[in-house]
Write an enzyme that holds these catalytic residues in place. Structure first.
Site, short mmCIF file in Angstrom:
data_model
loop_
_atom_site.label_atom_id
_atom_site.label_comp_id
_atom_site.label_asym_id
_atom_site.label_seq_id
_atom_site.Cartn_x
_atom_site.Cartn_y
_atom_site.Cartn_z
N GLU A 100 0.87 -1.28 -0.11
CA GLU A 100 -0.15 -0.14 0.01
C GLU A 100 1.01 1.41 -0.07
O GLU A 100 0.50 2.28 -0.60
CB GLU A 100 -1.05 0.08 1.09
CG GLU A 100 -1.93 -1.13 1.26
CD GLU A 100 -2.82 -0.91 0.05
OE1 GLU A 100 -2.85 0.33 -0.78
OE2 GLU A 100 -3.73 -1.87 -0.37
N TYR A 137 -6.58 6.51 3.98
CA TYR A 137 -6.46 5.65 3.13
C TYR A 137 -5.86 4.38 3.39
O TYR A 137 -6.31 3.24 3.45
CB TYR A 137 -5.92 5.97 1.85
CG TYR A 137 -5.60 5.06 0.66
CD1 TYR A 137 -6.97 4.20 0.27
CD2 TYR A 137 -4.52 4.19 0.72
CE1 TYR A 137 -6.59 3.04 -0.67
CE2 TYR A 137 -4.28 3.09 -0.05
CZ TYR A 137 -5.26 2.39 -0.80
OH TYR A 137 -5.28 1.40 -1.23
N ASP A 192 -9.34 5.99 -2.12
CA ASP A 192 -8.53 6.61 -2.85
C ASP A 192 -8.75 7.42 -4.27
O ASP A 192 -10.17 7.59 -4.13
CB ASP A 192 -7.33 5.59 -3.43
CG ASP A 192 -7.96 4.61 -4.47
OD1 ASP A 192 -9.32 4.77 -4.50
OD2 ASP A 192 -7.03 4.04 -5.31
#
Length: 379
Positions: free
Chosen positions: A53, A136, A154
DNA sequence: AAATCGGGGCT
DNA sequence: AGCCCAGATTT
């Protein structure tokens, strides 16, 4: 016969177009049949999900692929990450950009070792306390790795939602993102939150795409989508346009003697912090000006060879570069000039695998392996 | 709220 | 040439 028809007719009877509650069922069905195989999806351990991520922030899936496995092989767990030298980190990140991401990744690893006994926290709130993890990423890790029902909003998700609802609000604004997170909280399926979040992003990346026409004919959400209803998809999302870039002119110097070449470590803060670069001069300089500069720094110039011009574009800045390949008589002992004090002398061959050099200098890094055409017998 | 921080691929 | 990407932090 449309393979989603059954779902959509059910859904249509219950929800109006634009109602987010209609999303999960057709979306997850689509995802089960269309999900891409990605390295970090194979064993979604907290560490693997977290690292992926961070790499994926503002970065396309295809760009991350070659970096992910190498990073996991080199630093297989949080303890290894916490102890790695900065050079190792930057080298693993070289070319990926936004280099503070990997420094923050290590800061967070140290936090986890010290405050959480080496175990990645599982709650949204605790994840948010870690360096480099915002709303996020906290949502992504808690949902994908731990199955917690937190949304992960996102750019993909903002675009998909804006189109479905014909939402004119500017998605660059924090309050809009917060509102979408809140709305999705009401809708996210408690049994498959990680898949739901990944499916929303997958739809955004593969179907409801940002540049050019989205592939609405293959979208499982088209019957829900208000923008599709009147074919105004491409008017959404509303987004603030980027600020104009400033242009900076530089002259790049590849300085070599018979054995060594010169590099310089950039400052710890600011653009390309901590990365290595070639010495440079402000503006476009002539060979004479370069020679004068080098002489001031205690070097005897034997030959100056112009290199091709190069341009590198950052988000908010452009570098226009001239370059010279310069042969000097002897490097190492001389540290007399104002700038040469923080030069380092390296063997050109070891540069490629030891020193992280940003892509901005790619056109000139070649100069390290070039022959200078000066016969050794001359000296 | 605005600025900063990379790099690359697509239109 | 412009846009945007599995954003976060700093100012």
């Amino acid at each position: 016969m449309d393979k989603y028809n059954e779902n959509l007719t059910d859904v249509k009877e219950i929800f109006r177009k634009g109602d987010l509650r209609a999303i999960p069922k057709p979306l997850l069905k689509w995802y089960d049949n269309n999900r891409r195989i990605l390295p970090w999806r194979e064993q979604p351990t907290p560490y693997r999900v977290w690292v992926s991520e961070i790499m994926l922030q503002q970065t396309r899936v295809e760009a991350v692929k070659p970096y992910f496995q190498r990073f996991m092989d080199t630093l297989p767990d949080i303890a290894a990450l916490a102890e790695a030298p900065e050079e190792t980190l930057l080298k693993l990140w070289e070319g990926l950009g936004y280099y503070n991401r990997v420094r923050n990744l290590q800061k967070a690893a140290i936090q986890i070792m010290e405050d959480y006994g080496g175990r990645m926290p599982d709650s949204y709130e605790e994840l948010l306390k870690l360096k480099g993890i915002g709303s996020y990423t906290a949502g992504a890790v808690s949902s994908i790795a731990y199955g917690k029902p937190n949304p992960a909003v996102d750019g993909n998700v903002l675009r998909v939602i804006a189109r479905i609802r014909k939402d004119d609000r500017c998605i660059s604004e924090d309050k809009v993102k917060k509102a979408v997170e809140k709305d999705l909280w009401e809708v996210i399926p408690k049994d498959r939150p990680g898949d739901f979040n990944q499916a929303m992003m997958e739809i955004g990346a593969c179907v409801c795409i940002p540049n050019g026409a989205p592939h609405c004919e293959e979208c499982p959400l088209r019957q829900i989508c208000l923008a599709y209803e009147d074919r105004t998809q491409q008017q959404y999302p509303n987004k603030a346009k980027a600020k104009e870039r400033t242009i900076e002119e530089k002259t790049i110097l590849i300085i070599r003697d018979a054995e060594l070449a010169v590099l310089h470590k950039r400052p710890a803060k600011g653009l390309l912090a901590g990365m290595y670069e070639f010495p440079s001069m402000k503006g476009f300089c002539t060979a004479e000006e370069v020679k004068e500069y080098l002489t001031e720094n205690g070097l005897q110039v034997l030959r100056i060879q112009p290199l091709e011009d190069a341009k590198h574009i950052f988000s908010h800045r452009e570098w226009h570069m001239k370059g010279y390949l310069i042969r000097v008589d002897e490097l190492a002992p001389k540290k007399v000039g104002p700038d040469s004090a923080d030069w380092i002398y390296i063997e050109p061959r070891e540069t490629q695998d030891r020193y992280p050099i940003p892509s901005a200098f790619a056109a000139y890094a070649k100069g390290l392996s070039m022959q200078l055409g000066i016969p050794r017998t001359m000296f």
